[in-house]
Design a protein around this motif. Structure first.
Motif, PDB file in Angstrom:
ATOM      1  N   LYS A   1      57.689  45.905   2.838  1.00 31.09           N
ATOM      2  CA  LYS A   1      56.989  46.455   1.679  1.00 31.09           C
ATOM      3  C   LYS A   1      55.848  45.556   1.252  1.00 31.09           C
ATOM      4  CE  LYS A   1      57.864  48.014  -3.060  1.00 31.09           C
ATOM      5  NZ  LYS A   1      58.880  48.160  -4.125  1.00 31.09           N
ATOM      6  N   THR A   2      56.097  44.248   1.262  1.00 28.81           N
ATOM      7  CA  THR A   2      55.062  43.289   0.869  1.00 28.81           C
ATOM      8  C   THR A   2      53.884  43.335   1.825  1.00 28.81           C
ATOM      9  OG1 THR A   2      56.791  41.868  -0.033  1.00 28.81           O
ATOM     10  CG2 THR A   2      54.638  40.870   0.345  1.00 28.81           C
ATOM     11  N   LEU A   3      54.184  43.425   3.150  1.00 27.65           N
ATOM     12  CA  LEU A   3      53.103  43.476   4.135  1.00 27.65           C
ATOM     13  C   LEU A   3      52.291  44.757   4.001  1.00 27.65           C
ATOM     14  CD1 LEU A   3      54.953  42.099   7.300  1.00 27.65           C
ATOM     15  CD2 LEU A   3      53.210  40.942   5.959  1.00 27.65           C
ATOM     16  N   GLN A   4      52.954  45.881   3.728  1.00 23.95           N
ATOM     17  CA  GLN A   4      52.227  47.139   3.544  1.00 23.95           C
ATOM     18  C   GLN A   4      51.325  47.081   2.324  1.00 23.95           C
ATOM     19  OE1 GLN A   4      55.325  50.089   3.419  1.00 23.95           O
ATOM     20  NE2 GLN A   4      55.510  50.220   5.671  1.00 23.95           N
ATOM     21  N   GLU A   5      51.831  46.505   1.227  1.00 25.49           N
ATOM     22  CA  GLU A   5      51.009  46.370   0.032  1.00 25.49           C
ATOM     23  C   GLU A   5      49.814  45.468   0.292  1.00 25.49           C
ATOM     24  OE1 GLU A   5      53.639  44.948  -2.910  1.00 25.49           O
ATOM     25  OE2 GLU A   5      54.665  46.879  -3.231  1.00 25.49           O
ATOM     26  N   LYS A   6      50.065  44.436   1.083  1.00 23.14           N
ATOM     27  CA  LYS A   6      48.992  43.499   1.401  1.00 23.14           C
ATOM     28  C   LYS A   6      47.898  44.174   2.225  1.00 23.14           C
ATOM     29  CE  LYS A   6      48.321  39.161   3.898  1.00 23.14           C
ATOM     30  NZ  LYS A   6      47.677  39.701   5.075  1.00 23.14           N
ATOM     31  N   GLU A   7      48.334  45.008   3.225  1.00 16.84           N
ATOM     32  CA  GLU A   7      47.364  45.684   4.069  1.00 16.84           C
ATOM     33  C   GLU A   7      46.619  46.789   3.335  1.00 16.84           C
ATOM     34  OE1 GLU A   7      49.481  47.041   7.418  1.00 16.84           O
ATOM     35  OE2 GLU A   7      49.857  45.043   8.260  1.00 16.84           O
ATOM     36  N   SER A   8      47.293  47.447   2.410  1.00 16.40           N
ATOM     37  CA  SER A   8      46.658  48.550   1.692  1.00 16.40           C
ATOM     38  C   SER A   8      45.775  48.068   0.542  1.00 16.40           C
ATOM     39  CB  SER A   8      47.735  49.497   1.146  1.00 16.40           C
ATOM     40  OG  SER A   8      48.570  48.814   0.238  1.00 16.40           O
ATOM     41  N   GLY A   9      45.845  46.811   0.207  1.00 21.01           N
ATOM     42  CA  GLY A   9      45.039  46.269  -0.896  1.00 21.01           C
ATOM     43  C   GLY A   9      43.603  46.053  -0.482  1.00 21.01           C
ATOM     44  N   ARG A  10      42.937  45.250  -1.257  1.00 24.00           N
ATOM     45  CA  ARG A  10      41.540  44.961  -0.964  1.00 24.00           C
ATOM     46  C   ARG A  10      41.418  44.174   0.337  1.00 24.00           C
ATOM     47  NH1 ARG A  10      39.265  42.923  -6.863  1.00 24.00           N
ATOM     48  NH2 ARG A  10      39.706  44.856  -7.998  1.00 24.00           N
ATOM     49  N   SER A  11      40.292  44.314   0.998  1.00 23.08           N
ATOM     50  CA  SER A  11      40.055  43.577   2.237  1.00 23.08           C
ATOM     51  C   SER A  11      40.087  42.087   1.943  1.00 23.08           C
ATOM     52  CB  SER A  11      38.698  43.968   2.830  1.00 23.08           C
ATOM     53  OG  SER A  11      37.667  43.689   1.909  1.00 23.08           O
ATOM     54  N   LYS A  12      40.893  41.382   2.749  1.00 29.14           N
ATOM     55  CA  LYS A  12      41.075  39.961   2.458  1.00 29.14           C
ATOM     56  C   LYS A  12      39.848  39.172   2.894  1.00 29.14           C
ATOM     57  CE  LYS A  12      43.139  38.279   6.702  1.00 29.14           C
ATOM     58  NZ  LYS A  12      44.233  37.482   7.251  1.00 29.14           N
ATOM     59  N   LYS A  13      39.706  38.021   2.349  1.00 31.84           N
ATOM     60  CA  LYS A  13      38.588  37.153   2.663  1.00 31.84           C
ATOM     61  C   LYS A  13      38.872  36.439   3.982  1.00 31.84           C
ATOM     62  CE  LYS A  13      36.966  34.902  -0.743  1.00 31.84           C
ATOM     63  NZ  LYS A  13      36.845  33.901  -1.832  1.00 31.84           N
ATOM     64  N   ILE A  14      37.948  36.533   4.962  1.00 28.39           N
ATOM     65  CA  ILE A  14      38.125  35.918   6.271  1.00 28.39           C
ATOM     66  C   ILE A  14      37.818  34.435   6.171  1.00 28.39           C
ATOM     67  CG2 ILE A  14      37.361  35.915   8.679  1.00 28.39           C
ATOM     68  CD1 ILE A  14      36.673  38.829   8.403  1.00 28.39           C
ATOM     69  N   THR A  15      38.737  33.643   6.687  1.00 30.85           N
ATOM     70  CA  THR A  15      38.562  32.191   6.646  1.00 30.85           C
ATOM     71  C   THR A  15      37.569  31.747   7.712  1.00 30.85           C
ATOM     72  OG1 THR A  15      40.365  31.823   8.195  1.00 30.85           O
ATOM     73  CG2 THR A  15      40.944  31.940   5.847  1.00 30.85           C
ATOM     74  N   PRO A  16      36.988  30.543   7.575  1.00 34.43           N
ATOM     75  CA  PRO A  16      36.059  30.039   8.605  1.00 34.43           C
ATOM     76  C   PRO A  16      36.694  29.948   9.985  1.00 34.43           C
ATOM     77  CG  PRO A  16      35.870  28.748   6.602  1.00 34.43           C
ATOM     78  CD  PRO A  16      37.016  29.674   6.389  1.00 34.43           C
ATOM     79  N   PHE A  17      37.981  29.584  10.033  1.00 36.82           N
ATOM     80  CA  PHE A  17      38.648  29.501  11.337  1.00 36.82           C
ATOM     81  C   PHE A  17      38.744  30.879  11.990  1.00 36.82           C
ATOM     82  CE2 PHE A  17      42.773  30.127  13.518  1.00 36.82           C
ATOM     83  CZ  PHE A  17      42.490  29.408  14.666  1.00 36.82           C
ATOM     84  N   GLU A  18      39.074  31.891  11.200  1.00 39.55           N
ATOM     85  CA  GLU A  18      39.172  33.238  11.759  1.00 39.55           C
ATOM     86  C   GLU A  18      37.822  33.736  12.254  1.00 39.55           C
ATOM     87  OE1 GLU A  18      42.922  35.060   9.219  1.00 39.55           O
ATOM     88  OE2 GLU A  18      40.884  35.240   8.441  1.00 39.55           O
ATOM     89  N   MET A  19      36.773  33.405  11.528  1.00 44.40           N
ATOM     90  CA  MET A  19      35.433  33.789  11.978  1.00 44.40           C
ATOM     91  C   MET A  19      35.101  33.118  13.307  1.00 44.40           C
ATOM     92  SD  MET A  19      33.368  33.646   8.353  1.00 44.40           S
ATOM     93  CE  MET A  19      31.825  33.980   9.176  1.00 44.40           C
ATOM     94  N   LEU A  20      35.417  31.822  13.410  1.00 42.06           N
ATOM     95  CA  LEU A  20      35.131  31.106  14.646  1.00 42.06           C
ATOM     96  C   LEU A  20      36.009  31.622  15.788  1.00 42.06           C
ATOM     97  CD1 LEU A  20      33.581  28.882  16.064  1.00 42.06           C
ATOM     98  CD2 LEU A  20      35.280  27.234  15.245  1.00 42.06           C
TER      99      LEU A  20
END
Length: 701
Positions: A522-541
């Motif tokens: 339930k927590t993961l679904q709420e997290k995915e359905s919420g606002r787009s999360k901020k991408i970290t510098p590591f994820e961008m790289l």
């Protein structure tokens, strides 16, 4: 010899009437060169050079892989050599030192391993090394004669008088006591000459331990144990299955006389991977195999014998077929030599290039004026051919390093979507555009969730691979990879406090409250359905690295079939290779019995389909008649049908004496043919009916 239930025994040969096949060129390695080809000798020269290269690389790989286990065996024997030199230890000795060498089920490869082991031991430890095969030692007397005979022929140099003394023993070679006397003589002589305490061990190697006659082996061990204080014996057992085989085969009273130490060699799959890296995934080796041919050879390896030597023989057979049947294989050589050969192409070979499917696709993609030149000017074709060959060499130089990098990044992913072995990835890339497959998409998704330490380690491995490449483009790729590594190491892993509120799943007291699977989902679904999360510098790289890898794959890992003139280097006749290596004796025998004309080249045997010639050999007639029967065949009816067919061309008086003699002769011929059918496995005797035989095969050619 075991008794058989066959009616009669015999072996018969039908010689071919045609001898045209013997009038071929007698080349050393069996390459059949067509006399009409002007480049036949050049192709044979290139083939021989590549064949020698394969042989040298194979032996070098074998020695390199076996080096560790062979060195351990040498240390094991040297350790007991020091022990044997101690008189105090030898007086209390009661066990024979034994090395259990685990070689695996790839039995055809064991011969080369034992040959290397014998050479190494004779050069560095002792000249008294004996290797005995199971098939030649069916009884303990024969085994002792083999061991004693080989040892007495490999002794150190003696004086003339002493050689005369040992001559009678060399003639008898019948007992271990003779060996003891001979060894004492050799030892006394060398201690006198060298002034040292000399005690070289005697190493007896049992190549195929599982195949030895059990009683002969146990008796030999029992006899040798009685002389362990006089002879410095050391045994080496070559085992294909497991170390427990020794305890399973030998009784406890015999195995207790052995001091066993186990040594493991590398697996045959590691050996095959080394052969792939050196001979197939190597731009310096011009001859290549298509994906289907690789699948045939690997399939035989995995499902038949696990023999790397058999795989190498399949590679050599592919080379022979390629250089024999492809006249343009004269260009299958190193870059400089290929350029010279391209300049000197004959008109016939230029026409062959024009008919290559890959070259025809290349011509269709050119401008109309260029197409006219390629189809009319031989000199222009030669110039274009040189350019295309250069491009093909560049393709291989860039292909293999990028392939190895992709493998190093994807082989550690869960379930290995692109294959655990690099040969699987190579086949996928050669079959089709790998980036269009579902497995590739899954691999890219998994790469986008790799942790920082895993990704940095994989990139460092890629950098090590790219450093050995000679291509300028690959060196540019290396610089970009090293830049990614530096940028990643400069990044700091974000802590929980730095993450956005939506990214925190568990914190503080919520951890205990949200441990069940439902709450987590339930927590993961709420997290995915919420606002787009901020991408970290590591994820961008990390996304940038994955995109960079995807671009490399699309640029350099294109299938070889898309390259013009790939037919010059690639052997793709997988059907021919499968027919040569996967022998089907039953199919061949049935074809020969059904169509003897094609084998005996006799016009009298040529008949229409479904008919039987009375001039055919008796075995062929019997075979065709048995195809008309069911599961049980009545011998009398079968004989009557045989007499009817074989007498079709005869016109004899039934009451004459000659006719009676012929009936007796046909009876004997029938019994002989039935016995041959039984020997070939088509029929067998049955207890259901005494005058019947049971049919064992169904269908025919």
């Amino acid at each position: 010899m075991t008794a058989t239930s066959s009616v009669s025994k015999g072996c018969f040969v039908f010689k071919s009437a045609s001898k045209k096949r013997r009038k071929l060129h007698k080349d050393v390695d069996g390459l059949l060169l067509c006399g009409s080809d002007d480049n036949g000798r050049d192709r044979f020269r290139i083939y021989q050079k590549l064949l020698e290269k394969v042989q040298l690389h194979t032996e070098a790989i074998q020695d390199q892989l076996n080096k560790k286990v062979l060195d351990n065996l040498v240390q094991f024997i040297k350790k007991y050599e020091l022990c044997y030199s101690s008189d105090v230890w030898r007086q209390g000795a009661s066990e024979i030192p034994t090395a259990a060498l685990m070689l695996g089920v790839n039995v055809p490869d064991h011969t080369m391993t034992f040959r290397s082991l014998c050479s190494l031991l004779q050069d560095s430890v002792t000249p008294f090394v004996v290797s005995v095969p199971a098939k030649e030692c069916t009884a303990v007397k024969i085994l002792i004669q083999k061991v004693v005979g080989q040892l007495m022929g490999r002794g150190l140099s003696l004086d003339e008088d002493q050689e005369d003394d040992t001559a009678p023993h060399q003639k008898t070679q019948c007992s271990i006591s003779d060996l003891c006397q001979w060894y004492k003589t050799v030892k006394k002589s060398n201690m006198k000459n060298e002034g040292l305490h000399w005690s070289l061990p005697i190493v007896v190697i049992f190549k195929d331990f599982e195949a030895f006659n059990l009683q002969a082996l146990q008796d030999f061990i029992l006899i040798c144990s009685q002389y362990v204080q006089e002879l410095p014996l050391i045994f080496i057992f070559g085992i294909a299955t497991s170390s427990s085989t020794i305890q399973q085969r030998l009784s406890h009273s015999v195995s207790s006389l052995l001091c066993i130490e186990v040594f493991h060699s590398l697996s045959c799959t590691q050996h095959l991977a080394a052969v792939f890296d050196k001979l197939i995934l190597n731009s310096q080796f011009p001859f290549k195999l298509s994906s289907k041919v690789i699948q045939v050879l690997v399939g035989i390896f995995l499902y038949h014998d696990f023999s790397v030597q058999s795989f190498v023989k399949g590679l050599q057979l592919s080379m022979s077929e390629h250089f024999n049947n492809q006249p343009l294989s004269v260009l299958c050589c190193q870059k400089k030599e290929a350029m010279l050969c391209a300049k000197m192409l004959s008109q016939q070979n230029v026409d062959r290039i024009r008919h290559l499917p890959s070259f025809m696709r290349y011509v269709e993609a050119q401008e109309p004026q260029e197409q006219v030149l390629l189809l009319t000017s031989d000199e222009h074709v030669k110039e274009v051919c040189q350019i295309l060959l250069k491009n093909l060499h560049k393709y291989h130089k860039n292909y293999y390093p990028i392939l190895q990098c992709l493998h190093s990044l994807t082989s550690l992913l869960p379930k290995c979507p692109l294959g655990k072995q690099i040969r699987e990835l190579h086949v996928s890339c050669n079959e089709k555009k790998v980036w269009e497959t579902e497995e590739y998409d899954l691999a890219m998704q998994l790469l986008r969730i790799l942790a920082k330490d895993e990704l940095v380690a994989a990139l460092r491995e890629c950098a090590g691979i790219l450093k050995s490449a000679r291509s300028k483009k690959i060196q540019n790729v290396l610089r970009q990879v090293e830049d990614f590594i530096v940028r990643m190491e400069e990044l700091e892993c974000p802590s929980t406090e730095d993450l956005p509120e939506d990214d925190v799943i568990f914190s503080g007291n919520d951890y205990k409250r949200r441990t069940d699977l439902f709450q987590l989902q339930k927590t993961l679904q709420e997290k995915e359905s919420g606002r787009s999360k901020k991408i970290t510098p590591f994820e961008m790289l990390r996304n940038e690295v994955v995109q960079f890898l995807d671009d490399l794959v699309r640029e350099y890992l294109t299938p070889a079939e898309l390259q013009p003139l790939h037919e010059v280097y690639y052997y793709s006749s997988s059907g021919v290779l499968r027919q040569r290596l996967n022998a089907a004796p039953r199919t061949s025998i049935q074809a020969a019995l059904s169509h003897p004309f094609y084998y005996l080249q006799n016009q009298a045997l040529k008949t229409r389909a479904g008919t039987v010639s009375s001039a055919a050999p008796d075995l062929c007639i019997i075979y065709k008649l048995h195809l008309e029967c069911g599961r049980l065949i009545n011998l009398y009816d079968w004989f009557e049908a045989f007499v009817t067919v074989s007498s079709a061309a005869e016109d004899k008086d039934e009451n004459s004496d000659e006719c009676g003699k012929l009936d007796s002769l046909k009876n004997a011929r029938f019994i002989q043919a039935v016995s041959e059918m039984e020997f070939l496995g088509f029929v067998k005797s049955t207890k259901q009916k005494t005058d019947h035989v049971a049919r064992l095969t169904w269908g025919g050619c």
